[in-house]
Design a protein around this motif. Structure first.
Motif, PDB file in Angstrom:
ATOM      1  N   ALA A   1       1.484   8.448   4.733  1.00  0.00           N
ATOM      2  CA  ALA A   1       1.387   7.175   4.001  1.00  0.00           C
ATOM      3  C   ALA A   1       1.218   7.498   2.519  1.00  0.00           C
ATOM      4  N   TRP A   2       1.875   6.713   1.689  1.00  0.00           N
ATOM      5  CA  TRP A   2       1.787   6.892   0.235  1.00  0.00           C
ATOM      6  C   TRP A   2       0.880   5.831  -0.369  1.00  0.00           C
TER       7      TRP A   2
ATOM      8  N   ALA B   1       0.905  -5.116   5.686  1.00  0.00           N
ATOM      9  CA  ALA B   1      -0.089  -5.689   6.606  1.00  0.00           C
ATOM     10  C   ALA B   1      -0.880  -6.672   5.769  1.00  0.00           C
ATOM     11  N   GLY B   2      -0.555  -7.942   5.904  1.00  0.00           N
ATOM     12  CA  GLY B   2      -1.162  -8.940   5.023  1.00  0.00           C
ATOM     13  C   GLY B   2      -0.693  -8.708   3.598  1.00  0.00           C
ATOM     14  N   LYS B   3      -1.631  -8.588   2.668  1.00  0.00           N
ATOM     15  CA  LYS B   3      -1.281  -8.350   1.261  1.00  0.00           C
ATOM     16  C   LYS B   3      -1.139  -6.872   0.935  1.00  0.00           C
ATOM     17  N   GLU B   4      -1.546  -6.013   1.863  1.00  0.00           N
ATOM     18  CA  GLU B   4      -1.461  -4.566   1.658  1.00  0.00           C
ATOM     19  C   GLU B   4      -0.028  -4.097   1.906  1.00  0.00           C
TER      20      GLU B   4
ATOM     21  N   ASP C   1      -5.227  -0.514  14.458  1.00  0.00           N
ATOM     22  CA  ASP C   1      -5.505  -1.913  14.830  1.00  0.00           C
ATOM     23  C   ASP C   1      -4.995  -2.943  13.829  1.00  0.00           C
ATOM     24  N   ARG C   2      -4.034  -2.559  12.998  1.00  0.00           N
ATOM     25  CA  ARG C   2      -3.431  -3.513  12.053  1.00  0.00           C
ATOM     26  C   ARG C   2      -1.934  -3.578  12.298  1.00  0.00           C
TER      27      ARG C   2
END
Length: 88
Positions: free
Chosen positions: A86-87, A63-66, A25-26
């Motif tokens: 994912a790392w 995703a945004g700041k991530e 959902d991101r």
């Protein structure tokens, strides 16, 4: 360190490359394609028109700041995408 997932994702493609994807959902925006490779196997084919390929992309995405690194896979037989890894 990387983590394995195998989660189905929705991907938007631009110029033959992943541009954005939704995972859990991101919305993630691909900032760079770090690597791309194709693996073809005869037993993956579902028809004569299917090349029996799985196409992989390792991407830097946010995703945004991530910000992170993700491995995406497209299966030519099903037309589906997975987020494989994912790392941190």
């Amino acid at each position: 360190m990387s983590r394995l997932y195998g989660d189905p994702i929705e991907v938007w493609v631009r110029d033959g490359r992943p541009a954005q994807f939704v995972w859990r959902d991101r919305l993630y925006t691909v900032r760079e394609v770090q690597d791309h490779w194709v693996v073809a196997r005869e037993w993956w084919k579902t028809s004569d028109a299917d090349p029996g390929e799985r196409r992989f992309w390792r991407v830097g995405a946010a995703a945004g700041k991530e910000v992170g690194t993700y491995e995406l896979r497209f299966d030519t037989a099903s037309g589906g995408w997975l987020l494989l890894r994912a790392w941190d």
